[in-house]
Design a protein around this motif. Structure first.
Motif, mmCIF file in Angstrom:
data_model
loop_
_atom_site.group_PDB
_atom_site.id
_atom_site.type_symbol
_atom_site.label_atom_id
_atom_site.label_comp_id
_atom_site.label_asym_id
_atom_site.label_seq_id
_atom_site.Cartn_x
_atom_site.Cartn_y
_atom_site.Cartn_z
ATOM 1 N N ILE A 39 61.579 53.875 79.220
ATOM 2 C CA ILE A 39 60.810 55.098 79.478
ATOM 3 C C ILE A 39 59.928 55.322 78.257
ATOM 4 C CG2 ILE A 39 60.949 57.551 80.006
ATOM 5 C CD1 ILE A 39 63.929 56.892 80.863
ATOM 6 N N THR A 40 58.641 55.351 78.454
ATOM 7 C CA THR A 40 57.764 55.467 77.291
ATOM 8 C C THR A 40 56.643 56.475 77.514
ATOM 9 O OG1 THR A 40 56.269 54.281 75.817
ATOM 10 C CG2 THR A 40 56.380 53.510 78.067
ATOM 11 N N ILE A 47 50.928 52.312 68.311
ATOM 12 C CA ILE A 47 50.245 51.572 69.362
ATOM 13 C C ILE A 47 50.121 52.462 70.584
ATOM 14 C CG2 ILE A 47 51.131 49.382 68.571
ATOM 15 C CD1 ILE A 47 53.093 49.625 71.032
ATOM 16 N N ASN A 48 49.389 52.040 71.601
ATOM 17 C CA ASN A 48 49.364 52.851 72.812
ATOM 18 C C ASN A 48 50.344 52.284 73.836
ATOM 19 O OD1 ASN A 48 48.140 51.206 74.909
ATOM 20 N ND2 ASN A 48 46.216 51.399 73.820
ATOM 21 N N LEU A 50 50.022 51.311 76.797
ATOM 22 C CA LEU A 50 49.579 50.146 77.567
ATOM 23 C C LEU A 50 50.000 48.842 76.892
ATOM 24 C CD1 LEU A 50 46.024 51.486 78.253
ATOM 25 C CD2 LEU A 50 47.534 50.740 80.047
ATOM 26 N N ASP A 51 49.840 48.813 75.580
ATOM 27 C CA ASP A 51 50.218 47.612 74.846
ATOM 28 C C ASP A 51 51.697 47.297 75.023
ATOM 29 O OD1 ASP A 51 47.753 47.048 73.914
ATOM 30 O OD2 ASP A 51 48.008 48.073 71.991
ATOM 31 N N LEU A 52 52.485 48.362 74.979
ATOM 32 C CA LEU A 52 53.927 48.177 75.112
ATOM 33 C C LEU A 52 54.268 47.690 76.517
ATOM 34 C CD1 LEU A 52 56.653 48.548 73.675
ATOM 35 C CD2 LEU A 52 56.777 50.795 74.725
ATOM 36 N N ARG A 54 52.403 46.071 78.577
ATOM 37 C CA ARG A 54 52.001 44.696 78.802
ATOM 38 C C ARG A 54 52.983 43.727 78.138
ATOM 39 N NH1 ARG A 54 46.680 41.545 77.140
ATOM 40 N NH2 ARG A 54 47.463 42.111 75.105
ATOM 41 N N PHE A 55 53.408 44.081 76.958
ATOM 42 C CA PHE A 55 54.358 43.227 76.255
ATOM 43 C C PHE A 55 55.614 43.013 77.104
ATOM 44 C CE2 PHE A 55 58.222 43.300 73.588
ATOM 45 C CZ PHE A 55 58.115 42.031 73.054
ATOM 46 N N ILE A 70 55.490 58.217 80.727
ATOM 47 C CA ILE A 70 55.317 59.671 80.713
ATOM 48 C C ILE A 70 53.857 59.972 80.402
ATOM 49 C CG2 ILE A 70 55.976 61.817 79.590
ATOM 50 C CD1 ILE A 70 58.636 60.515 78.925
ATOM 51 N N ALA A 75 43.707 60.136 81.688
ATOM 52 C CA ALA A 75 42.522 59.797 82.449
ATOM 53 C C ALA A 75 42.947 58.916 83.620
ATOM 54 C CB ALA A 75 41.530 59.073 81.567
ATOM 55 N N LYS A 77 41.584 56.523 84.935
ATOM 56 C CA LYS A 77 41.363 55.104 84.676
ATOM 57 C C LYS A 77 42.573 54.474 83.992
ATOM 58 C CE LYS A 77 37.119 53.036 83.184
ATOM 59 N NZ LYS A 77 35.979 53.229 82.289
ATOM 60 N N THR A 78 43.108 55.183 83.030
ATOM 61 C CA THR A 78 44.269 54.662 82.309
ATOM 62 C C THR A 78 45.451 54.502 83.255
ATOM 63 O OG1 THR A 78 43.484 55.873 80.394
ATOM 64 C CG2 THR A 78 45.716 55.027 80.285
ATOM 65 N N LYS A 81 45.007 51.436 85.289
ATOM 66 C CA LYS A 81 45.311 50.248 84.487
ATOM 67 C C LYS A 81 46.807 50.017 84.402
ATOM 68 C CE LYS A 81 41.427 49.744 81.342
ATOM 69 N NZ LYS A 81 40.980 49.888 79.970
ATOM 70 N N LEU A 85 49.067 46.855 85.563
ATOM 71 C CA LEU A 85 49.964 46.122 84.667
ATOM 72 C C LEU A 85 51.376 46.029 85.234
ATOM 73 C CD1 LEU A 85 48.933 47.590 81.207
ATOM 74 C CD2 LEU A 85 48.643 45.244 81.948
#
Lengths: 120, 723
Positions: A39-40, A47-48, A50-52, A54-55, A70, A75, A77-78, A81, A85
Motif C-alpha cells: 500500500i503506497t 521518489i514518486n 509510479l517509480d515504486l 513499476r519496480f 493512495i 491528476a 493522467k497520473t 498511468k 502499470l
C-alpha cells in the motif's frame, strides 16, 4: 494517517503489516522480501509512487504482489498511468475505514471470515 | 451556524494566527527569491512549487478555522499557481505583483482576526473580493498568451524512451519539457547500491546532484542477478558543465549516458543560466546587482515597500510564540533522563565520601547541593512536559463542525454541548484522539439519536443532545461523549454475538450487562454492518478501542435503553511518562506498560495444560496461552522445578497472552528513553527506563510481543507493506 490506516488493517484483517517511511526505504525492504500487498502513497518525500509501482511490477520476485495506491486529487493522467502499470486498486482520500478493509480483503482473496461483508 | 460560534476560543485562534504567520513568512521569502531572479533567467521551479504548497496549506488552515474569505482567496491563488507550476501560464511581472499584494491582504486579515477574535469581518470582504477578481483576470489573460506561444515541432521527449515516459507524473513531465525547451542536456545515471545502505547512499547522491542540475525521477531496475544489490537510474537535467557532474560522481561507480544532448550550441541560442564556474569578479558584480538594484529593473524597486509603507502593512510578528518540533522535546526529555542517572551517581558518591571522611561541613554542603540539583531536575522535567501540552479546544471545534455537517446530512437536529475545552493534554494525544472521537460521535448521531418522530413518541425533545466533556482527574484526562438516544439494546446485541460465533450460548448466560455492552468493542461484532442496523452502533468500535489503548488509555461504555449511551475515555496526561509494572526475569528487571496488563496471577504448575504446542491455562473459563519470556527472549536459564509460576496477563484489544515472569515487583511511573539505533533490531522492547538507584530496566513492547508470539505460531499468512 498511515498509522490510522494501519490500525484499521491490523484489527480487521489477518495481514501482517510492515511499515517504511520513504520510497528509498521501500526499495531496501522490497529487494529483500516479498509481500502479498503493498500500500503506497503517490506522494513520497523522495521518489514518486509510479517509480515504486513499476519496480514492483517488473520484478519477478513480486509477480504475485498486489498494489494499492493512495491518491488525493491526483491528476487524471497520473491515475491512468498507474492503471497501465498494473496497479490493483486505489484508495482516494478521505476514505472510510470500511473501504480500506474491503479493498484489502478482495485483493488477498478474502479471508473467509465474513463473506457477507459489504464492499464499497 | 449561530452567530456565537463565529467567535472562537482565543487559544484556538492563537494556533491559527501562529501557523498562518509561519506560512506567510515562508511565502514572503519565496516571493522575494523569485523577485531577485534576473530577468533573463528562468525562475527556480522549486520556488514556484513552494508557493503552491504554501498557499494550499493556508487554504486548508483557513477553511478549518472558518476564516472563509481567506480560504476563498487562497483557493483562487492556488488555482493560479497550479497553472503556473504546470507551465500553462507564465509568471509575469503583473502576476508577481498580484502575489505580493496578496501577502499584504492576508496579513491584514490575520492581524484583524488576531485583534478582534472575529473570523468573519465584513470590512475586509470588499477588498478581498476586488482582489480575487484581479487574479481571475490575470489568470485568464495569461492563459491566452501562453496558448499563443509557439511550441517546438520536434519532440525530443521521445528520445527518453517509453520506459521513462510511462512513469512520470504530470509535474515531472512538465519539468522535463521545460528543460528540453531550454536546450539543456539530459543524462541517465545508472548506479548499483547495496541494499543495506541504499537509502543513505541515495540521499547522499541526491545532495550532490541537486546543486548542479534537476533530478526528474529515480528509475529502479528489476534486475535480480544479485539480490543484495539494486540498480537505480537517475534522470537528471544538467545545468552545469559535464565536468562538474563527473566531479560530483567521483568515487561513485556510475554509468553516465547522455540521453538528450544539449541543443544550446546548435541553433537554440539560449544562454546558460548560471555560468559554469564563478570567477571572483563575477561573484562581486552579481552581489552588487542584487543589493544595488540597478536601473535596468525599475519594476523591482517599485515592489519593495518603503519604510513608511512597511509599518502600515504591519509585517511584524503579531504573537510571541515559538513553535517547536515535538521531536526536539523528546530529545530534551531523553537528556533529562540521562541527567537523572548522573545525579544518582553523584548522590552515591556523596554518601561514600561521608562514610570515609565522616560528617563534616564539606559533606553536608555536598549533600545540600545534591538535593538542590534533584529539585531543579524535577522542575526541568515538569517544565518540558508542560510545553508539550495543548488545549483540547481546537480539536473540539473541529468536531463541532463535523457534528453540524453530519446532523444536516442525516436530517437530525442535534444540540452539541462542549465543555472543558481548556483541558490540556499532550500534543501527540490530541492528534491521535481525533479519529476515535469522531467515530464515537458520528455513531452517536447516526445510530444513537432517534429520528424526530420517534423521539416525540417517547416524550423526548425533538432535538437530540450530544455532550462532549473533558476534565482532568489526577494525572489523567477524562473525555466523555454522552447522547440521549436509544441506548444499546443488550438483548439483541447478545443475540447477534451468539449468531456470529463471537460467544457461545453457554458462556453468554453468565455475562453481566456490562460485559454484554462491552461486546461492541469485539472485532467480530463491530466490523459487521448487519450488527450496526440492529444494535445501533458498532462500526469500527474495536478500532476506537485499539487506538485509545495505544495511547495508554482506557475506554468504557455505559448505556441504558431509551435513555442514552455514554462513552468515557480515560487517558494519561502525557505520553512521556507511563505507568509500568516492574517484573524480574532471571534476575533482571523489566517494565511492562500497565495499560496493557489486565491482571497478574499465580498459577500452580499442575494447572498448566499443553495445547497445540503451547502451554495454556484456563482462566475463568477461557483458555489463556502462556509465553515463557525467558524462552521468548532467548535468555539462558537453568531448569528448576517450580510449584507455582507468576503470570502477567497482557491484553491488547481482544488478544490476550500470559507472560510468565519470575518475580512481580511494584507499579511505577517511568520515563521511557528510546534505544539507540544500534539496538533498533530489538523489536520487542520500546525503550529503556531509569528505575532509580542507577538501575535500568527494558520496557517490554507488549503489542510487539503478542504480534510476534502469535505470528511465529500461525501457518501461512498475508503480509503487507505500507509505504
Amino acid at each position: 494517517m498511515r498509522q490510522y490506516v494501519m490500525g484499521i488493517l491490523r484489527e480487521s484483517s489477518d495481514l501482517r503489516i510492515d511499515e517504511v517511511s520513504s520510497g528509498f526505504e521501500a526499495f531496501k525492504v522490497l529487494a529483500r522480501e516479498a509481500f502479498e500487498v503493498v500500500i503506497t502513497d503517490i506522494n513520497m518525500p523522495d521518489i514518486n509512487g509510479l517509480d515504486l509501482v513499476r519496480f514492483i511490477k517488473r520484478s519477478a520476485r513480486h509477480a504475485e504482489t498486489r498494489i494499492i495506491v493512495i491518491t488525493t486529487q491526483t491528476a487524471k493522467k497520473t491515475k491512468e498511468k498507474l492503471l497501465d502499470l498494473g496497479v490493483d486498486g486505489f484508495l482516494t482520500k478521505p476514505f472510510e475505514p470500511d473501504a480500506i478493509t474491503a479493498l484489502v480483503t478482495t485483493l488477498t482473496g478474502g479471508d473467509g471470515s465474513d463473506p457477507s461483508r459489504d464492499e464499497k | 451556524m449561530s452567530k456565537k460560534s463565529k467567535k472562537r476560543g482565543s487559544r484556538a485562534l492563537t494556533e491559527f494566527v501562529n501557523e498562518a504567520q509561519d506560512i506567510l513568512e515562508a511565502l514572503g521569502r519565496d516571493l522575494m527569491a523569485i523577485d531577485r531572479t534576473p530577468e533573463n533567467e528562468e525562475v527556480d521551479p522549486e520556488l514556484v512549487n513552494n508557493l503552491f504548497r504554501g498557499v494550499h496549506t493556508l487554504k486548508s488552515l483557513s477553511g478549518m478555522f472558518g476564516v472563509d474569505h481567506l480560504a476563498e482567496l487562497a483557493h483562487q491563488e492556488e488555482s493560479l499557481l497550479e497553472e503556473i507550476r504546470l507551465g500553462r501560464i507564465g509568471l509575469s511581472k503583473e502576476i508577481l505583483n498580484l502575489l505580493f499584494e496578496s501577502l499584504e491582504i492576508v496579513t491584514m486579515i490575520i492581524t484583524k482576526v488576531n485583534d478582534t477574535g472575529d473570523v468573519e469581518d465584513a470590512g475586509l470582504q470588499g477588498s478581498t473580493d476586488e482582489f480575487m477578481a484581479k487574479i481571475a483576470v490575470a489568470a485568464g489573460r495569461h492563459e491566452e498568451a501562453a496558448s499563443m506561444t509557439p511550441r517546438g515541432s520536434r519532440n525530443p521527449m521521445q528520445q527518453l524512451g517509453a520506459d521513462v515516459l510511462e512513469v512520470l507524473t504530470e509535474y515531472e513531465e512538465h519539468r522535463l519539457k521545460t528543460n528540453l525547451k531550454r536546450g539543456l542536456p539530459i543524462y541517465r545515471i545508472s548506479m548499483r547500491f547495496d541494499l543495506e545502505s541504499i537509502d543513505i547512499n541515495l540521499e547522499e547522491i541526491r545532495g550532490k546532484l541537486k546543486p548542479i542540475g534537476e533530478i526528474i525521477t529515480y528509475l529502479p531496475s528489476s534486475d535480480e542477478s544479485d539480490i543484495d544489490k539494486l540498480g537505480i537510474d537517475i534522470i537528471l537535467v544538467l545545468t552545469e558543465q559535464l565536468e562538474t557532474l563527473e566531479q560530483a560522481l567521483e568515487g561513485i561507480e556510475a554509468e553516465l549516458i547522455e540521453v538528450v544532448p544539449s541543443t544550446q550550441d546548435q541553433g537554440h541560442p539560449r544562454r546558460r543560466t548560471t555560468p559554469p564556474s564563478f570567477s571572483p569578479k563575477d561573484v562581486l558584480s552579481e552581489a552588487q546587482e542584487v543589493t544595488d538594484q540597478p536601473p535596468p529593473k525599475p519594476s523591482l524597486i517599485s515592489r519593495v515597500p518603503g519604510p513608511a509603507e512597511e509599518q502600515s502593512l504591519s509585517l511584524r510578528s503579531v504573537s510571541q510564540t515559538v513553535r517547536v518540533d515535538i521531536r526536539k522535546l523528546d530529545h530534551l526529555m531523553n537528556v533529562v533522563g540521562e541527567l537523572a542517572v548522573v545525579r544518582a551517581a553523584i548522590s552515591r558518591m556523596s554518601e561514600k565520601v561521608s562514610q570515609i571522611v565522616g560528617r563534616s561541613d564539606l559533606t553536608i554542603e555536598l549533600d545540600q547541593m545534591n538535593r538542590g540539583l534533584d529539585r531543579r531536575l524535577t522542575a526541568l522535567r515538569e517544565g518540558i512536559l508542560e510545553v508539550r501540552m495543548v488545549p483540547l479546544g481546537q480539536m473540539f471545534d473541529r468536531l463541532a463542525r463535523m457534528v453540524r455537517k453530519i446532523a444536516m446530512e442525516l436530517n437530525k437536529e442535534i444540540h452539541f454541548v462542549i465543555s472543558g475545552s481548556d483541558t490540556e493534554v499532550d500534543k501527540l494525544i490530541t492528534e491521535e484522539l481525533s479519529d476515535p472521537l469522531m467515530h464515537i460521535i458520528r455513531n452517536a448521531i447516526d445510530h444513537g439519536v432517534e429520528s424526530g418522530r420517534e423521539r416525540n413518541a417517547q416524550g423526548k425533545p425533538n432535538f437530540g443532545t450530544v455532550a462532549l466533556t473533558a476534565y482532568q482527574k489526577g494525572s489523567h484526562v477524562v473525555i466523555e461523549v454522552e447522547d440521549d438516544g436509544a441506548g444499546i439494546d443488550t438483548e439483541r446485541l447478545l443475540e447477534v454475538a451468539i449468531n456470529r460465533g463471537v460467544i457461545d450460548e453457554e458462556s453468554a448466560v453468565s455475562l453481566t450487562t456490562r460485559e454484554v455492552i462491552n461486546l461492541i468493542f469485539h472485532p467480530g461484532i463491530s466490523t459487521s454492518r448487519k450488527t450496526t442496523e440492529i444494535s445501533g452502533r458498532g462500526v469500527g468500535m474495536d478500532i476506537v478501542k485499539t487506538n485509545v489503548s495505544a495511547l495508554g488509555g482506557v475506554i468504557e461504555v455505559q448505556s441504558e435503553l431509551q435513555i442514552g449511551t455514554k462513552f468515557t475515555i480515560t487517558l494519561p496526561v502525557t505520553l512521556a511518562t507511563i505507568q509500568a509494572l516492574l517484573v524480574a526475569i532471571e534476575g533482571k528487571t523489566y517494565a511492562i506498560p500497565l495499560n496493557t496488563v489486565s491482571e497478574a496471577i499465580f498459577v500452580a504448575t499442575a494447572d498448566i495444560q499443553p495445547m497445540l504446542g503451547n502451554e495454556t491455562i484456563t482462566l475463568r473459563g477461557e483458555t489463556l496461552v502462556l509465553c515463557r519470556l525467558t524462552e521468548f527472549f532467548g535468555i539462558p536459564r537453568e531448569e528448576t522445578p517450580e510449584e507455582e509460576i507468576c503470570v502477567v496477563v497482557a491484553a491488547l484489544g481482544q488478544q490476550r497472552l500470559g507472560l510468565v515472569v519470575d518475580v512481580l515487583y511494584s507499579q511505577q511511573d517511568v520515563v521511557i528513553k528510546s534505544l539507540g539505533p544500534s539496538l533498533k533490531e530489538m523489536t520487542c522492547f520500546s525503550g529503556a527506563t531509569d528505575i532509580g538507584e542507577e538501575r535500568l530496566a527494558l520496557v517490554i513492547d507488549t503489542s510487539q510481543v503478542i504480534d510476534k508470539f502469535f505470528s511465529t505460531q500461525d501457518g501461512p499468512e498475508f503480509r503487507a507493506l505500507m509505504v
